[in-house]
Write a protein that holds these residues in place. Structure first.
Motif, mmCIF file in Angstrom:
data_model
loop_
_atom_site.group_PDB
_atom_site.id
_atom_site.type_symbol
_atom_site.label_atom_id
_atom_site.label_comp_id
_atom_site.label_asym_id
_atom_site.label_seq_id
_atom_site.Cartn_x
_atom_site.Cartn_y
_atom_site.Cartn_z
ATOM 1 N N PRO A 1 -9.310 5.261 19.539
ATOM 2 C CA PRO A 1 -10.769 5.391 19.532
ATOM 3 C C PRO A 1 -11.186 6.856 19.465
ATOM 4 O O PRO A 1 -10.517 7.738 20.006
ATOM 5 N N ALA A 2 -12.278 7.052 18.791
ATOM 6 C CA ALA A 2 -12.774 8.420 18.631
ATOM 7 C C ALA A 2 -13.337 8.917 19.954
ATOM 8 O O ALA A 2 -13.868 8.151 20.757
ATOM 9 N N ILE A 3 -13.206 10.159 20.153
ATOM 10 C CA ILE A 3 -13.749 10.791 21.356
ATOM 11 C C ILE A 3 -15.197 11.131 21.097
ATOM 12 O O ILE A 3 -15.527 11.769 20.098
ATOM 13 N N GLU A 4 -16.051 10.660 21.997
ATOM 14 C CA GLU A 4 -17.467 10.957 21.846
ATOM 15 C C GLU A 4 -17.777 12.275 22.529
ATOM 16 O O GLU A 4 -17.449 12.473 23.695
ATOM 17 N N ILE A 5 -18.413 13.112 21.794
ATOM 18 C CA ILE A 5 -18.793 14.400 22.336
ATOM 19 C C ILE A 5 -20.304 14.412 22.484
ATOM 20 O O ILE A 5 -21.037 14.299 21.500
ATOM 21 N N CYS A 6 -20.745 14.467 23.703
ATOM 22 C CA CYS A 6 -22.182 14.468 23.971
ATOM 23 C C CYS A 6 -22.655 15.906 24.079
ATOM 24 O O CYS A 6 -22.149 16.669 24.898
ATOM 25 N N GLU A 7 -23.597 16.208 23.261
ATOM 26 C CA GLU A 7 -24.172 17.543 23.325
ATOM 27 C C GLU A 7 -25.477 17.456 24.098
ATOM 28 O O GLU A 7 -26.457 16.895 23.622
ATOM 29 N N GLU A 8 -25.461 17.960 25.288
ATOM 30 C CA GLU A 8 -26.661 17.966 26.088
ATOM 31 C C GLU A 8 -27.520 19.142 25.675
ATOM 32 O O GLU A 8 -27.031 20.266 25.565
#
Length: 148
Positions: free
Chosen positions: A88-95
């Motif tokens: 699964p792809a790693i989700e990168i959350c940009e706050e």
């Protein structure tokens, strides 16, 4: 190496056989004796070793020769790459950073004040200039006639 430091062909042959692990016992003793006796042979050996290693491993970290084929399991690497593709792809959350408004500070301006020393210097300089002006105005003008 320049032409003065030419490595003799018999030494090159001994070096290559030693690096390939095909050196016979008399050849090994001959090479050891030469290395012990001559600084030039030691320098040539080090230069040749550096060149040999650089050329031998230029293809990459894995030098796939006959001895290392058993260590390189192509199926395992293939399975690992397939697993990596299906992971699964790693989700990168940009706050978004919440920027706080900058508080405006009111700076009170201080009234312009003259330093006492500066004031005395101004008065003294003005008096000196006024004195020189009055002196030049009141001084008699001498004629520009030359006396012989």
């Amino acid at each position: 190496m320049n032409s003065q430091n030419h490595i003799p062909p018999d030494l090159i042959e001994l070096f290559v056989l030693a690096f390939d692990g095909r050196l016979s016992e008399p050849q090994r003793e001959s090479l050891n004796q030469k290395l012990l006796e001559s600084a030039f042979v030691r320098k040539c050996y080090l230069d040749f070793l550096t060149t040999y290693v650089g050329l031998n491993y230029i293809e990459g970290v894995l030098n796939l020769q006959e001895e290392t084929v058993d260590e390189f399991d192509e199926e395992a690497w293939h399975a690992l790459s397939e697993y990596e593709k299906s992971a699964p792809a790693i989700e990168i959350c940009e706050e978004k950073s919440k920027r706080e408004p900058v508080k405006m500070l009111k700076i009170e301006k201080t009234p312009w004040a003259i330093n006492k020393f500066s004031l005395y210097t101004l008065v003294a300089s003005s008096a000196a200039i006024l004195f020189l002006a009055v002196l030049l105005w009141m001084a008699p003008v001498k004629p520009l006639v030359a006396y012989l």
